[in-house]
Design a protein around this motif. Structure first.
Motif, short mmCIF file in Angstrom:
data_model
loop_
_atom_site.label_atom_id
_atom_site.label_comp_id
_atom_site.label_asym_id
_atom_site.label_seq_id
_atom_site.Cartn_x
_atom_site.Cartn_y
_atom_site.Cartn_z
N GLY A 1 0.77 -1.07 0.07
CA GLY A 1 0.09 0.11 -0.03
C GLY A 1 0.88 1.30 -0.04
N TYR A 2 2.03 1.17 0.96
CA TYR A 2 2.91 2.22 0.82
C TYR A 2 3.26 2.45 -0.63
N ASP A 3 3.97 1.31 -1.33
CA ASP A 3 4.43 1.44 -2.61
C ASP A 3 3.34 1.94 -3.47
N GLU A 4 2.21 1.81 -3.47
CA GLU A 4 1.12 2.28 -4.15
C GLU A 4 1.20 3.79 -4.28
N ALA A 5 1.14 3.98 -2.96
CA ALA A 5 1.08 5.69 -2.71
C ALA A 5 2.17 6.16 -3.34
N VAL A 6 3.50 5.68 -3.02
CA VAL A 6 4.65 6.34 -3.65
C VAL A 6 4.61 6.45 -5.17
N ALA A 7 4.04 5.57 -5.98
CA ALA A 7 3.90 5.65 -7.38
C ALA A 7 2.89 6.49 -7.68
N GLU A 8 1.97 6.61 -7.14
CA GLU A 8 0.70 7.87 -7.31
C GLU A 8 1.41 9.06 -6.84
N GLU B 1 4.56 2.07 7.85
CA GLU B 1 3.84 2.27 6.74
C GLU B 1 2.45 2.89 6.98
N ALA B 2 1.81 2.26 7.86
CA ALA B 2 0.57 2.83 8.14
C ALA B 2 0.58 4.22 8.81
N GLU B 3 1.41 4.53 9.75
CA GLU B 3 1.47 5.89 10.01
C GLU B 3 1.89 7.06 9.16
N ALA B 4 2.74 6.54 8.11
CA ALA B 4 3.32 7.57 6.99
C ALA B 4 2.01 7.49 6.14
N LEU B 5 1.36 6.51 5.62
CA LEU B 5 0.04 6.59 4.92
C LEU B 5 -0.89 7.42 5.57
N ALA B 6 -1.05 7.49 6.81
CA ALA B 6 -1.94 8.10 7.37
C ALA B 6 -1.85 9.71 7.39
N THR B 7 -0.63 10.10 7.64
CA THR B 7 -0.18 11.63 7.66
C THR B 7 0.23 11.92 6.40
N ARG B 8 0.96 10.99 5.59
CA ARG B 8 1.53 11.57 4.24
C ARG B 8 2.51 12.70 4.19
N ASP B 9 3.31 12.72 5.40
CA ASP B 9 4.27 13.61 5.84
C ASP B 9 5.39 13.18 6.84
N GLY B 10 6.10 13.99 7.16
CA GLY B 10 7.27 13.46 7.89
C GLY B 10 8.11 12.51 7.66
N SER C 1 9.71 9.52 0.43
CA SER C 1 8.45 9.80 1.33
C SER C 1 7.21 10.37 0.50
N LEU C 2 6.19 10.64 1.18
CA LEU C 2 4.98 10.77 0.53
C LEU C 2 4.49 12.38 0.53
#
Length: 378
Positions: free
Chosen positions: A27-34, A224-233, A352-353
């Motif tokens: 899921g994190y990798d998908e967010a990175v690609a997007e 990953e879950a925390e990074a996906l929730a905030t998308r920062d940091g 990062s996101l």
């Protein structure tokens, strides 16, 4: 205090390998690609075009990945202003890094606008504390720097320790200059070692500052879950650390994030680097800090296009007494060194996101500022 073996047992109990990405990495990798992508096509309608330019702007380098910006869309103008709710007062009490971050975003916007057939003129309004990007039609120019935007990252890893060819060093040095900005290229090993000493002194001072440590931990995204929730940091894997739940990351942080461990890590990273670039502005004002950000962003994008990694080692300029000594060592007593960047060839790290575009566009103050106020000279 738990032992390293105890912590490894805790990771096993949490169902997380200390060596591999945690479940959910897909899921994190998908967010990175997007996040880190080029637009599939040039938007033809004005509003989608402006939104796409803002998206490119948000892919810029920024301190702690706080993304301290807000944007407003006003016809053919994009307003960029600081989001003061995302300040980092412990490490950046005078908002120097914040304004540099806005300069990085402005440079990305200029490059993306040119690729989409728009000339973007950036002006800083000192009275309103914001930037305006005025857009007008031009022939599209897709530069190598624009092409490199999705590849750029601050690579917090050891590099291969090899020198760079003279032609690449000349190109990096030339790209890093800007209006009122000087870039000092240091490739002699004795000079790099001297900078390393300043980095370690600054890191020791920061590690002994409880407010700095609290603030840094606040912006670390341990899993990953925390990074996906905030998308920062600062995502843990981006620094070569395991991705774990926050409760476990906090425990590991207290145990392993020590002055000696961090000093040793920075010493190894500096020894592995091909060189150091120091950015120095003519004046210690936001207008010039913005230009430092634009110059650094060009440097980072050119480096990415050449397969060269870079990372900030800003400790010598973040501790005020040490910054004065560093300026004297550089032979520039009357100016303030702004950024210290190491570079060299090395591995890519997990990116990062970025927050969604709708989270950074709009707001009453931004919209009002986009319509009112005189423009000051940069």
């Amino acid at each position: 205090m738990p032992s390293r073996r105890d912590l490894l047992r805790l990771t096993a109990l949490a169902g997380v390998s200390p060596l591999l990405p945690a479940c959910g990495a897909s899921g994190y990798d998908e967010a990175v690609a997007e996040t880190w992508r080029h637009a599939p096509a040039v938007p033809t309608e004005p509003l989608p075009l402006l939104r796409e330019l803002v998206r490119y702007a948000t892919l810029a380098a920024n301190s702690h990945n706080t993304q301290p910006w807000r944007f407003a869309l006003d016809g053919s103008t994009i307003v960029i202003q600081p989001d003061l709710s995302r300040r980092t007062p412990a490490v950046d009490p005078d908002d120097h890094h914040l304004w540099v971050s806005l300069g990085c975003a402005a440079e990305n916007l200029v490059l993306a606008a040119a690729a989409f057939g728009r000339r973007a003129e950036i002006e800083f309004d000192a009275r309103a504390d914001l930037l305006r990007a005025f857009l007008e039609p031009m022939a599209p120019v897709r530069s190598p720097l624009f092409a490199a935007i999705p590849q750029r990252q601050c690579t917090r890893a050891e590099y291969d320790g090899q020198p760079l060819p003279a032609a690449e060093l000349r190109a990096l040095g030339s790209t890093a200059s800007g209006p009122g900005v000087q870039a000092l290229l240091l490739v002699d090993r004795s000079r790099i070692d001297a900078v390393t000493d300043f980095v370690i002194q600054g890191n020791s001072a920061q590690m002994r500052d409880a407010a700095f440590v609290r603030e840094l931990k606040q912006w670390i995204r341990f899993g990953e879950a925390e990074a996906l929730a905030t998308r920062d940091g600062l995502f843990a894997r981006s620094s070569g650390n395991p991705a774990v739940p926050r409760w476990l990351g906090s425990l590991m942080f207290r145990h392993f994030f020590t002055e000696k461990a961090e000093n040793d890590r920075y010493a190894k990273q500096m020894r592995s680097s091909a060189g150091v670039m120091v950015f120095v502005a003519r004046s210690a004002r936001p207008a010039h800090w913005i230009e430092v950000g634009r110059a650094y962003q060009r440097f980072a994008l050119l480096a990415a296009s050449l397969g060269i990694r870079n990372a900030f080692v800003n400790q010598p300029v973040e501790v005020p007494p040490l910054r004065e000594q560093f300026a004297q060592w550089l032979g520039m007593d009357e100016v303030r060194p702004d950024l210290v960047v190491r570079f060299g060839r090395g591995p890519l790290m997990p990116p990062s996101l970025r927050r969604p575009i709708d989270a950074v566009i709009g707001g009453p103050r931004a919209l009002q500022a986009g319509c009112d106020g005189a423009v000051g000279a940069a």
